[in-house]
Design an enzyme around this catalytic site. Structure first.
Site, PDB file in Angstrom:
ATOM      1  N   HIS A 138      34.481  37.938  36.130  1.00  0.00           N
ATOM      2  CA  HIS A 138      35.718  38.708  35.976  1.00  0.00           C
ATOM      3  C   HIS A 138      36.432  38.890  37.314  1.00  0.00           C
ATOM      4  O   HIS A 138      37.615  39.200  37.349  1.00  0.00           O
ATOM      5  CB  HIS A 138      35.414  40.067  35.349  1.00  0.00           C
ATOM      6  CG  HIS A 138      36.632  40.796  34.896  1.00  0.00           C
ATOM      7  ND1 HIS A 138      37.568  40.235  34.046  1.00  0.00           N
ATOM      8  CD2 HIS A 138      37.090  42.040  35.176  1.00  0.00           C
ATOM      9  CE1 HIS A 138      38.535  41.102  33.832  1.00  0.00           C
ATOM     10  NE2 HIS A 138      38.277  42.203  34.503  1.00  0.00           N
TER      11      HIS A 138
ATOM     12  N   SER B  65      43.155  41.749  34.940  1.00  0.00           N
ATOM     13  CA  SER B  65      42.371  42.486  33.969  1.00  0.00           C
ATOM     14  C   SER B  65      43.316  43.382  33.158  1.00  0.00           C
ATOM     15  O   SER B  65      44.253  42.879  32.547  1.00  0.00           O
ATOM     16  CB  SER B  65      41.286  43.285  34.680  1.00  0.00           C
ATOM     17  OG  SER B  65      40.383  43.857  33.766  1.00  0.00           O
TER      18      SER B  65
END
Length: 790
Positions: free
Chosen positions: A749, A633
């Site tokens: 994610h 991320s």
């Protein structure tokens, strides 16, 4: 986590927690001597044809790049990989499938290997601690194992839980739901209907995600009959969206969801709040509040502590700011006048309710109190508007300091019980716990301090029931010592808790930590800042060893110690070294540690990371050819910059679910919401942002170390385009011979939707590290041979 209501360290899952956080850098790449690098590459990776790498851009392009500057060169070609933005586009998915096949062909399919089975066993072990949350008179737990890979929500009594072998009642089997409905559901938590401390909870909202995406389907569930309430019965059901949902009352929801054009912000989150009454069409929900299209999100919700209940409306102009208004709500549904906090409370402060008070955590200095302070104030004193105080009066409300930070301390977490406030504090990234009493008259008193020394590890404290008692759940662990889970009381202060708690569970060791030591060290960054980091290794291993450096450095998220679990089994137990860097951009030393690496100062985080890497080389822990970095991320942006800024530092890089094209990030999915962190590339901010956009800093004259990039097709937070386009650019440049890419079809994610996928993705990058930084390290190959023989 939403269901069991624990602090972020209360769940130690190596799968999506600290393991996925990352490390990265930005800015221009330094070319490395081909005479030194080329032999290492050829020995490590073999011929290009063997793993199907792309063709170089060529000498002419390299000359053009150096003539006009690499950033300008790549900016002129912006959009050449836009076809990869089509998440499910036929051409894009064909490219993904080809890359996945190459990666698995080279690294091997981890499924069924001894390491995969070992990691999967840890992730699905029956010995895991079943953390519980009290709802009514039952204790709920969400559980995943080999039989329930998508998980089961279940409940028991405290008496049964205390036996160590509780009788569980199944509330929802997500696996059974998947089979019955033909969907790949991932459980994303719940929202309980709270009708007061005297009322037994009977309804909740269940959030279900397809493949692990952030977008969820919301369904009402009956906790007595253990079934979903159908729309035909008046049940609440919201279609898939990035929704915000809260109970206003038993028959009214406060919702923000996708109602069509204009109902979402540019970040893709709800822009409006509506009241939806049971039994009416969703389309008829009444608009009661709205934000701006440029906001991150708008939200309506209800909070309660004790007899004090408030309804809130908030809108967030940026990731770190919000405008707030509230009104009191009676148990009978009556409501007071709307009051505002605009101007009386800083927009960048966070606010938590404690009875009839606010606990205000500052991100900036305010009214003589330092950033990072925690202050208490009467709600009636600081909220202003019709029927209340004036803004001038509210701006002078009396404040009580609850926590005052120092140069080395920062407030990491807080938990309220019936009459206590428990604070988890970081002191030079070591944990200590404090408690305070809220007296009947609303004044505050400090309890006797805990005599325990600050811990290199974790202590998580959460209330059992903040209506009924001062009982708490206490979870403790270190990097090398597995979690213990206890029940105790802070009624007499935090000092009385220690030694008087009832241990309910102890996780057995998940790997052999024999000989492994944990050391906190410091590196000096380019501007002289001292940057702490933790080193986990066996001092008995002579000479440098393969080392994995992990970092994040963003969004004021602190990297605190976590039990190493699967990483211990897959890496430490085999002789590798693991390092966790507490670089700027995180929250380890409070808001200013974070702010010092925002926007134009982003380079500070990358310089910190480089300083830690160089310190490891100086200490003799490892060599550059044996040093890898990993991040996900924002951490993927970190290690993407690590690659292009300092390719000479690394023997390999693992980059997960990353942001990498900073020219486009604000146009994709939730990217617009992060401009408060990075800047706005459509303004003059691009002048500094271009320096840490890895996609624009690929140097055709450089030689890059082996790189594994992973992402998820179902990631609806950070677009998979970032990972795809960066790999495609490097593939076309032809100067990263160890280039591998894998895109998991599910996972959101987090990168994986269930323990099997988590084990697969972890083993994939571990095998990549073994083939790169560990290829000449005898203990790795010896242990692998012994494992295969066994």
């Amino acid at each position: 986590r939403r269901l069991i209501g624990m602090s972020k360290r209360g769940i130690s899952l190596l799968a999506l927690g600290a393991q996925l956080a990352s490390a990265s850098r930005a800015f221009s790449a330094r070319a490395v001597s081909s005479a030194r690098v080329a032999p290492l590459r050829s020995a490590r990776w073999g011929a290009k044809a063997a793993i199907g790498f792309g063709v170089a851009v060529g000498a002419a392009a390299a000359s053009a790049e150096h003539a006009e500057g690499k950033i300008a060169f790549w900016e002129r070609r912006q959009g050449e990989h836009s076809w990869l933005e089509e998440v499910l586009g036929e051409k894009a998915l064909e490219w993904v499938k080809t890359q996945n096949a190459k990666t698995v062909a080279f690294l091997g399919d981890p499924t069924g290997t001894p390491l995969y089975e070992r990691v999967l066993t840890i992730l699905t072990s029956k010995d895991k601690i079943p953390y519980v949350r009290k709802i009514g008179d039952k204790y709920y737990n969400f559980w995943q194992d080999k039989e329930s890979k998508r998980g089961v929500l279940r409940r028991t009594t405290l008496e049964s839980y205390r036996t160590g072998a509780p009788e569980w009642e199944v509330v929802i089997s997500v696996d059974a739901l998947c089979e019955a409905e033909g969907e790949s559901w991932v459980y994303k938590g719940s929202a309980l209907l709270d009708e007061g401390s005297e009322v037994q909870p009977t309804r909740t909202l269940i959030y279900l995600s397809r493949g692990g995406a952030d977008a969820t389907v919301t369904r009402e569930f009956d906790l007595e009959e253990l079934r979903f309430i159908l729309p035909s019965e008046g049940g609440f059901v919201l279609p898939e969206a990035k929704s915000s949902v809260s109970w206003q009352s038993r028959d009214v929801l406060l919702i923000g969801t996708d109602f069509g054009p204009g109902s979402l912000t540019e970040s893709g989150y709800p822009r409006t709040v509506r009241e939806w009454t049971r039994g009416t069409p969703l389309e008829s929900a009444v608009l009661v509040y709205e934000g701006e299209a440029t906001d991150v999100a708008a939200r309506g919700y209800v909070s309660r502590h004790g007899d004090f209940r408030y309804e809130w409306r908030t809108r967030s102009p940026s990731f770190y700011t919000s405008k707030k208004e509230l009104r009191s709500r009676g148990a009978d549904g009556s409501a007071g006048a709307w009051l505002s906090l605009d101007g009386s409370v800083p927009e960048d402060a966070t606010v938590q309710q404690f009875r009839d008070q606010f606990l205000i955590k500052l991100r900036s200095a305010w009214r003589g109190h330092a950033a990072g302070s925690l202050l208490a104030v009467r709600i009636s004193d600081i909220a202003w508007g019709p029927g209340g105080r004036s803004l001038e009066q509210a701006s002078e409300a009396a404040l009580t300091p609850i926590f005052i930070p120092t140069a080395t301390t920062a407030l990491d977490d807080s938990t309220r019980t019936q009459s206590k406030l428990v604070l988890t504090v970081l002191d030079a990234v070591k944990i200590k716990v404090l408690s305070l009493s809220c007296l009947p008259d609303g004044s505050w008193a400090c309890d006797k301090a805990d005599s325990a020394e600050p811990l290199i590890g974790g202590r998580s404290i959460s209330a059992v029931d903040d209506d009924e008692s001062d009982e708490v759940w206490l979870t403790e662990w270190t990097h090398l010592q597995p979690h213990s889970f206890s029940l105790g009381s802070v009624a007499k202060g935090i000092s009385a808790l220690r030694g008087n708690q009832e241990q309910l569970r102890q996780l057995p060791p998940q790997f052999s930590a024999a000989g492994v030591k944990v050391e906190q060290c410091y590196a000096t960054s380019k501007d002289g800042t001292q940057v702490p980091f933790f080193v986990l290794r066996s001092p008995e291993k002579k000479g440098p060893v393969p080392t994995l450096l992990y970092g994040y450095g963003g969004f004021e998220i602190s990297l605190t110690p976590n039990y190493m679990s699967a990483t211990g089994a897959a890496w430490l137990e085999r002789g590798g070294c693991f390092v966790e860097a507490n670089i700027r951009g995180g929250g380890e030393f409070g808001p200013m540690w974070h702010k010092s690496a925002l926007k134009a100062d982003r380079n500070k985080a990358y310089e910190d990371f480089e300083a830690v890497a160089e310190k490891l080389l100086e200490m003799g822990v490892t060599t550059s050819s044996q040093l890898a970095c990993r991040g996900g991320s924002n951490g993927g942006l970190l290690v993407g910059n690590a690659l292009v800024r300092r390719p000479d530092l690394w023997g390999a890089v693992v980059c997960a679910v990353p942001l990498l094209d900073m020219r486009r990030f604000n146009k994709l999915l939730a990217g617009s919401s992060w401009m408060a962190e990075y800047g706005d590339p459509d303004t003059a901010d691009w002048g500094f942002m271009q320096q840490y956009s890895p996609y624009h800093n690929v140097d055709l004259g450089a030689k890059y170390p082996p790189l594994l990039v992973t992402t998820s097709t179902r990631d609806d937070r950070v677009h998979p385009y970032h990972a795809r386009a960066f790999v495609k650019r490097l593939e076309e440049a032809g100067n990263c011979e160890g280039l591998l890419y894998y895109e998991n079809i599910e996972g959101g994610h987090g990168g994986a939707a269930d323990p099997k996928q988590q084990a697969f993705m972890m083993c994939l990058y571990i095998e990549f590290l073994c083939k790169t930084i560990g290829k000449d390290y005898a203990p790795f190959s010896e242990q692998k041979q012994a494992t295969l023989a066994a």
